[in-house]
Design an enzyme around this catalytic site. Structure first.
Site, PDB file in Angstrom:
ATOM      1  CE  LYS A 122      -4.368  -1.467   2.066  1.00 61.29           C
ATOM      2  NZ  LYS A 122      -5.327  -1.237   3.161  1.00 61.29           N
ATOM      3  CE  LYS A 206      -8.498 -10.914  -2.908  1.00 57.20           C
ATOM      4  NZ  LYS A 206      -8.094 -10.629  -1.521  1.00 57.20           N
ATOM      5  CE  LYS A 209     -13.350  -0.593  -3.232  1.00 61.38           C
ATOM      6  NZ  LYS A 209     -13.792   0.720  -2.832  1.00 61.38           N
TER       7      LYS A 209
END
Ligand code: TRP
Length: 345
Positions: A122, A206, A209
């Site tokens: 991140k 994966k 969204k």
């Protein structure tokens, strides 16, 4: 690394898990988390949280945060988490999460957190400019779990490292404060089909969204028609459905679709292959789409109903926060004594 939860821990078996308040819940969230949350209610006392304190590590819009939290709560309930049997609540409503996280900040070591792959992903090349909150994210996660002395945590594969950190924090707290078995060493519950739901277009990515193409995912609110279109267009190959598991090797997209079929119908992969082995995807795909719609349509309808009634949803969440506090507060009081904080005599 620490060992499995020691048999010396005498407290009750308890499940805790949490999800971030994101919009756009999809099939990966449903099969990977919600469906498991529902099933675990038969076996354990379960506490399910919507982690809005974690959400502010990445700065969502304050105008949207509360509604996103409500929407995830609606998904829990619509999927079948029973607010009476289990506990459903919003993390920030129980202040003790932040309080225990601070104590754990003083137990966890910098070096442990520096190894966390999610932080590295991140933060990217901007670690110096990341918030301290993003760095300490897994410490707060440990506080979530241990504030309830939870023994079992259903999580995806990607959260395994955070759970190991929770165990390390629990063990170090118990040792540093000479409080053997005060906290359990929580164990992950990862097994079962649907542990990893992949993109409908690329079997190695994966389902997410954040993928720019909506065709890569089934949203929990997609109607039967959208589901059928997406499944029809899902990537496969020119071979038929294999007759056995070995035939799935090297066919990631097919493996994903078969896994989804098994998970959504709560059947085994072998069972699905016995039924469809040797048949073409022209037969398999419509059957899969139908099974998905049969599962998701009633849940989506219930989500819409709940989202249209924020008052009722808030009543559920207030009730859940009260139940969560009833467990958390006595444990936090014990922690305060163990740490040696002042208490009026
Ligand atoms: N970090 C988890 C995730 O992104 C969410 C989470 C927060 C969680 N606290 C938790 C999961 C405690 C399990 C237990 O999925």
């Amino acid at each position: 690394m620490t060992d499995a939860a020691p048999p010396q821990y005498k407290g009750p078996q308890r499940v805790f898990s949490g999800m971030q308040p994101t919009n756009g819940l999809h099939l990966g969230n449903y099969l990977g988390a919600l469906q498991k949350f529902v099933r675990l209610q038969d076996q354990y006392e379960c506490i399910y949280c919507i982690v809005d304190l974690h959400a502010i590590t990445t700065g969502p819009d304050p105008k949207e945060l509360a509604n996103r939290s409500r929407e995830v709560a609606a998904a829990y309930v619509a999927a079948g988490v029973d607010p009476k049997r289990s506990t459903i609540f919003i993390q920030s409503a129980v202040r003790e999460h932040s309080e225990l996280a601070w104590v754990f900040n003083c137990v966890a070591r910098m070096g442990w957190l520096e190894r966390m792959t999610q932080f590295k992903d991140k933060a990217g090349s901007h670690a110096e400019r990341s918030s301290v909150g993003l760095f300490a994210y897994p410490v707060l996660q440990a506080a979530d779990i241990l504030l309830y002395k939870a023994t079992h945590v259903p999580v995806g594969e990607d959260q395994k490292q955070h759970l190991e950190l929770s165990r390390d924090i629990a063990a170090k707290f118990n040792k540093d404060y000479n409080a053997p078995n005060f906290f359990p060493l929580p164990e992950p519950l990862i097994q079962g089909p649907g542990a990893r739901i992949m993109s409908l277009r690329e079997g190695t990515k994966k389902m997410s969204k954040s993928d720019p193409s909506d065709m890569t995912r089934i949203n929990m609110t997609d109607d039967a028609d959208a589901i059928l279109q997406k499944i029809k267009k899902a990537t496969t190959d020119s071979l038929p459905v294999p007759e056995s598991k070995e035939g799935l090797a090297g066919r990631a997209e097919v493996e994903n679709l078969v896994g989804i079929f098994a998970a959504v119908t709560e059947r085994t992969v072998e069972d699905i292959l016995t039924e469809f082995g040797g048949k073409g995807f022209g037969v398999f795909k419509p059957a899969l789409a139908e099974a998905l719609a049969a599962k998701l349509s009633p849940i989506a309808a219930e989500m819409r109903r709940l989202n249209a009634d924020p008052g009722a949803l808030d009543a559920i969440l207030k009730y859940g926060a009260d139940k969560a506090r009833a467990v958390a507060q006595p444990i936090m009081a014990e922690v305060r004594d163990v740490v040696g904080f002042w208490r009026a005599g």
